[in-house]
Design a protein around this motif. Structure first.
Motif, short mmCIF file in Angstrom:
data_model
loop_
_atom_site.label_atom_id
_atom_site.label_comp_id
_atom_site.label_asym_id
_atom_site.label_seq_id
_atom_site.Cartn_x
_atom_site.Cartn_y
_atom_site.Cartn_z
N CYS A 139 0.83 -1.21 0.00
CA CYS A 139 0.00 0.00 0.00
C CYS A 139 0.86 1.26 0.00
O CYS A 139 0.58 2.21 -0.73
N VAL A 140 1.89 1.28 0.82
CA VAL A 140 2.74 2.47 0.93
C VAL A 140 3.48 2.72 -0.38
O VAL A 140 3.55 3.85 -0.86
N LYS A 141 4.02 1.66 -1.00
CA LYS A 141 4.72 1.82 -2.28
C LYS A 141 3.80 2.35 -3.36
O LYS A 141 4.23 3.11 -4.22
N GLY A 142 2.54 1.96 -3.31
CA GLY A 142 1.58 2.45 -4.30
C GLY A 142 1.27 3.92 -4.14
O GLY A 142 0.91 4.59 -5.10
N MET A 143 1.40 4.46 -2.92
CA MET A 143 1.08 5.87 -2.67
C MET A 143 2.30 6.78 -2.73
O MET A 143 2.14 8.00 -2.78
N LEU A 144 3.49 6.22 -2.69
CA LEU A 144 4.70 7.04 -2.78
C LEU A 144 4.96 7.46 -4.22
O LEU A 144 4.52 6.78 -5.15
N LYS B 7 6.83 7.76 -7.75
CA LYS B 7 7.63 6.76 -8.46
C LYS B 7 8.95 7.38 -8.90
O LYS B 7 9.16 7.73 -10.05
N ASN B 8 9.87 7.57 -7.95
CA ASN B 8 11.19 8.12 -8.24
C ASN B 8 12.21 7.51 -7.29
O ASN B 8 11.88 6.58 -6.55
N LYS B 9 13.43 8.02 -7.30
CA LYS B 9 14.50 7.45 -6.48
C LYS B 9 14.27 7.64 -4.99
O LYS B 9 14.80 6.88 -4.18
N LEU B 10 13.50 8.64 -4.61
CA LEU B 10 13.26 8.89 -3.19
C LEU B 10 12.34 7.85 -2.56
O LEU B 10 12.33 7.70 -1.35
N SER B 11 11.56 7.14 -3.35
CA SER B 11 10.63 6.18 -2.78
C SER B 11 11.35 5.06 -2.04
O SER B 11 10.87 4.58 -1.02
#
Length: 133
Positions: A95-100, A102-106
């Motif tokens: 869930c968290v990955k889906g809301m972050l 989409k770049n190097k900071l994720s």
């Protein structure tokens, strides 16, 4: 230099989506006055009691997680209910990955999320700020 804060969130009987939006907000540092989307101003977030997260509606039985190995006919399916028993940490990180963004900071943000099944955690010395959501 920015001060990195530690936040403690008790996820007992909290709705999954509403909880994760607050977690992502804190991970990215959007609560700080000097927030910039391309600068790492994030915080650490500790989630406790993740085994007792709830979802609304029939998602407990109807929601399905898929994975595929790349070979023909190798699509694996697992329901939310089974995944909660097997690995509740996967549900939260998914869930968290889906809301972050989409770049190097994720990758940096996702490493700052600490999850524990029960109320005991290893980060007492950081003196986390307790947040009620």
């Amino acid at each position: 230099m920015n001060k990195v804060n530690w936040y403690l969130i008790d996820s007992k009987n909290k709705i999954l989506g509403r909880l994760i939006t607050k977690v992502v907000y804190l991970l990215m540092g959007k609560n700080k006055c000097n927030y910039l989307p391309h600068v790492d101003n994030g915080n650490f977030v500790i989630l406790i009691n993740i085994k007792s997260i709830i979802v609304t509606g029939n998602k407990r039985k109807d929601k399905i997680y898929y994975r595929h190995s790349g070979y023909v006919g190798n699509l694996k399916k697992i329901s939310f209910e089974e995944m909660m028993i097997k690995s509740p940490k996967y549900i939260i990180t998914h869930c968290v990955k889906g809301m972050l963004p989409k770049n190097k900071l994720s990758k940096v943000f996702i490493k700052r999320l600490k999850m524990y099944d029960f109320s005991d955690h290893l980060h007492i010395s950081q003196k986390p700020i307790l947040i009620n959501i």
